[in-house]
Design a protein around this motif. Structure first.
Motif, PDB file in Angstrom:
ATOM      1  N   GLU A  30       0.842  -1.189   0.000  1.00 61.17           N
ATOM      2  CA  GLU A  30       0.000   0.000   0.000  1.00 61.17           C
ATOM      3  C   GLU A  30       0.883   1.247   0.000  1.00 61.17           C
ATOM      4  O   GLU A  30       1.958   1.268   0.606  1.00 61.17           O
ATOM      5  CB  GLU A  30      -0.910   0.005   1.240  1.00 61.17           C
ATOM      6  CG  GLU A  30      -1.996   1.057   1.224  1.00 61.17           C
ATOM      7  CD  GLU A  30      -2.892   0.941   0.015  1.00 61.17           C
ATOM      8  OE1 GLU A  30      -2.610   1.638  -0.993  1.00 61.17           O
ATOM      9  OE2 GLU A  30      -3.856   0.154   0.040  1.00 61.17           O
ATOM     10  N   SER A  31       0.440   2.301  -0.680  1.00 56.12           N
ATOM     11  CA  SER A  31       1.260   3.512  -0.814  1.00 56.12           C
ATOM     12  C   SER A  31       1.302   4.287   0.500  1.00 56.12           C
ATOM     13  O   SER A  31       0.378   4.208   1.322  1.00 56.12           O
ATOM     14  CB  SER A  31       0.692   4.422  -1.911  1.00 56.12           C
ATOM     15  OG  SER A  31      -0.537   4.990  -1.500  1.00 56.12           O
ATOM     16  N   ARG A  33       0.977   7.429   0.803  1.00 55.77           N
ATOM     17  CA  ARG A  33      -0.094   8.431   0.804  1.00 55.77           C
ATOM     18  C   ARG A  33      -1.405   7.851   1.310  1.00 55.77           C
ATOM     19  O   ARG A  33      -2.081   8.439   2.154  1.00 55.77           O
ATOM     20  CB  ARG A  33      -0.293   8.985  -0.616  1.00 55.77           C
ATOM     21  CG  ARG A  33      -1.379  10.053  -0.711  1.00 55.77           C
ATOM     22  CD  ARG A  33      -1.576  10.500  -2.148  1.00 55.77           C
ATOM     23  NE  ARG A  33      -2.033   9.419  -3.000  1.00 55.77           N
ATOM     24  CZ  ARG A  33      -3.302   9.005  -3.074  1.00 55.77           C
ATOM     25  NH1 ARG A  33      -4.235   9.609  -2.335  1.00 55.77           N
ATOM     26  NH2 ARG A  33      -3.651   8.030  -3.884  1.00 55.77           N
ATOM     27  N   ARG A  34      -1.749   6.655   0.838  1.00 53.53           N
ATOM     28  CA  ARG A  34      -3.005   6.027   1.266  1.00 53.53           C
ATOM     29  C   ARG A  34      -2.959   5.663   2.752  1.00 53.53           C
ATOM     30  O   ARG A  34      -3.959   5.791   3.462  1.00 53.53           O
ATOM     31  CB  ARG A  34      -3.277   4.769   0.427  1.00 53.53           C
ATOM     32  CG  ARG A  34      -3.610   5.038  -1.037  1.00 53.53           C
ATOM     33  CD  ARG A  34      -5.011   5.643  -1.179  1.00 53.53           C
ATOM     34  NE  ARG A  34      -6.033   4.763  -0.651  1.00 53.53           N
ATOM     35  CZ  ARG A  34      -6.583   3.744  -1.333  1.00 53.53           C
ATOM     36  NH1 ARG A  34      -6.181   3.514  -2.579  1.00 53.53           N
ATOM     37  NH2 ARG A  34      -7.508   3.002  -0.798  1.00 53.53           N
ATOM     38  N   GLU A  37      -3.494   8.811   4.686  1.00 55.40           N
ATOM     39  CA  GLU A  37      -4.893   9.224   4.633  1.00 55.40           C
ATOM     40  C   GLU A  37      -5.741   8.395   5.601  1.00 55.40           C
ATOM     41  O   GLU A  37      -6.625   8.932   6.278  1.00 55.40           O
ATOM     42  CB  GLU A  37      -5.432   9.068   3.198  1.00 55.40           C
ATOM     43  CG  GLU A  37      -4.889  10.114   2.236  1.00 55.40           C
ATOM     44  CD  GLU A  37      -5.328   9.842   0.798  1.00 55.40           C
ATOM     45  OE1 GLU A  37      -5.894   8.756   0.550  1.00 55.40           O
ATOM     46  OE2 GLU A  37      -5.092  10.713  -0.062  1.00 55.40           O
TER      47      GLU A  37
END
Length: 371
Positions: A30-31, A33-34, A37
Motif C-alpha cells: 500500500e502507498s 499516501r493512502r 490518509e
C-alpha cells in the motif's frame, strides 16, 4: 477494530495494534499516501466527540507513564520515546486535522513532560526529556495562537525557550524564537517580531543546522521587507540561499526548511519592496513545491500572497479564483494566519466590491468563517 485495545480504549501510537496494522499494509504494497490518509481519517474519527486525548499513547506507554508521573525516578527511555512520538505525530498532522483537535491530542504530552522534569527523573534521561519539552511546548504555543489564546501561547513559548537554554543546543533555541516571532507578527506586531527573529539569527549562527540558519535568515528578510528595509532584506535573503546551498551531512533538522519555503519568503519580500510580477512567479513556484499534507497551511498562505500579487498587477478577478482555494484550506484546518492573510486580500478588493465575483467570494468567506 485495530485502533482499539482489548480493553476498548483508542490506541493509535507507536507499539499499538493500529501502528502494526499500518506497517503491515506498507509491507503488502500500500502507498505511503493512502496509509497516511487512513491514519488521518481514524485520528479525525477519534477526536470527533472530543475524546481520544491519549489515543497516541499505546496502552503499554500509558501504564509506564502513569507509573513515572507518580514516581519520576521510575521513568525510562520507552516512556520518553512514547512522549516524543506523540509530539512528532501531532506535528505531522498539522494541515490535515483542525488545530483544536491537534491541541487536544498534544495536551497530555505537554503536561507529562512538565511533571517528569519537575521530579527527580534518572539523570541520563534529562537531555532527551528536555528535547521533548522544547518540541512539545513550541508546538503547543503555535496551536494556542492558532486557536486565538495569545496569553497561553506566550507562556508556552517562554517555557520552550527556557528548556532550550538549559539544553544548550543553539539551533533548537533558534527554532523556538522563529516560531514565536511568526505568531508575534500577527498578535503583537512587527517590532516585537523583529526582536525575536534577531535572537533566532544569533542562536542559529552558532548552531549545528544550516537549514535552521537558512530559515532564520529568510524570516529576517521578510520582516525587514515588511519594515521597508530593502537592502537589509536582500542581504538576509542572500545569506539564506548561501545557507541552503551549504552541504551538511548530518543536519539535525534536515526537513525544517526547503527551497520551496525559501521561494515563498522571496515572494513576500518582492511583494513588499520589489516587483509584483517577480513576486507572483515566486509564489507560484513555492505553492507547487508545497504539496505535502503537512504543508497545506503554508501553501494556503503562499497562495493568498500570490492572489495579492495578482490584485496589484491589475487582475483582481483572477485573484479571487486563487482566494476561493485558500478559503477552503484555511477553514478546514482552522489556521489563523491564512485567515488573517485572507482578510488582508479581501480589503484590497474593495474597489471592486460591486462585482459579482467579489460577492461570490464574500459568500464563500461567510459560509466558511461566519464573518
Amino acid at each position: 477494530m485495530y485502533a482499539r485495545s482489548p480493553a476498548g480504549c483508542l490506541a493509535l501510537g507507536a507499539g499499538s495494534d493500529f501502528a502494526e496494522y499500518l506497517h503491515a499494509l506498507g509491507l503488502l504494497g500500500e502507498s505511503e499516501r493512502r496509509i497516511a490518509e487512513l491514519r488521518t481519517l481514524v485520528l479525525r474519527t477519534a477526536t470527533d466527540t472530543g475524546g481520544g486525548m491519549l489515543a497516541l499513547l499505546s496502552p503499554g506507554i500509558q501504564t509506564r507513564l502513569s507509573t513515572a508521573i507518580e514516581a519520576p525516578a521510575h521513568a525510562d527511555e520507552e516512556t520518553t520515546a512514547g512522549l516524543a512520538s506523540v509530539v512528532t505525530e501531532v506535528n505531522a498532522e498539522v494541515g490535515s486535522l483542525p488545530m483544536v483537535r491537534l491541541q487536544l491530542l498534544l495536551t497530555p504530552a505537554v503536561e507529562a513532560t512538565r511533571r517528569l522534569l519537575a521530579g527527580p527523573v534518572p539523570e541520563p534521561l534529562v537531555p532527551r526529556l528536555r528535547e521533548v519539552a522544547v518540541a512539545a511546548c513550541t508546538l503547543a504555543g503555535r496551536l494556542a495562537f492558532e486557536t486565538r489564546d495569545d496569553t497561553a501561547s506566550r507562556a508556552l513559548y517562554m517555557e520552550a525557550a527556557q528548556q532550550a537554554r538549559l539544553l544548550a543546543l543553539p539551533w533548537q533555541q533558534a527554532s523556538v524564537h522563529m516560531s514565536h516571532a511568526l505568531v508575534t507578527l500577527y498578535s503583537t506586531g512587527l517590532a516585537d517580531a523583529r526582536r525575536l527573529v534577531q535572537h533566532a539569527v544569533w542562536s542559529a549562527r552558532t548552531g549545528e543546522s544550516t537549514r535552521v540558519r537558512a530559515r532564520a535568515h529568510a524570516l529576517q528578510a521578510e520582516l525587514e521587507a515588511r519594515a521597508g528595509h530593502k537592502r537589509q532584506a536582500q542581504d538576509a535573503l542572500d545569506l539564506a540561499w548561501y545557507d541552503m546551498q551549504t552541504e551538511q551531512v548530518e543536519d539535525p533538522a534536515p526537513a525544517s526548511f526547503s527551497p520551496g519555503h525559501l521561494r515563498g519568503f522571496e515572494g513576500v519580500c518582492e511583494l513588499h519592496i520589489g516587483d509584483a510580477h517577480v513576486a507572483h512567479d515566486r509564489f507560484e513556484r513555492s505553492a507547487q513545491a508545497l504539496a505535502a499534507p503537512r504543508e497545506q497551511v503554508q501553501r494556503a498562505i503562499v497562495t493568498t500572497d500570490q492572489a495579492l500579487a495578482r490584485i496589484r498587477l491589475g487582475d483582481p478577478r483572477a485573484a479571487t479564483d486563487l482566494l476561493h482555494d485558500c478559503v477552503s484550506a484555511a477553514s478546514s484546518t482552522g489556521g489563523r494566519v491564512p485567515a488573517i492573510r485572507l482578510r488582508q486580500a479581501r480589503r484590497e478588493l474593495r474597489p471592486w466590491r460591486g462585482e459579482d465575483w467579489v460577492a461570490d467570494l464574500d459568500d464563500h468567506l461567510l459560509d466558511a468563517f461566519g464573518t
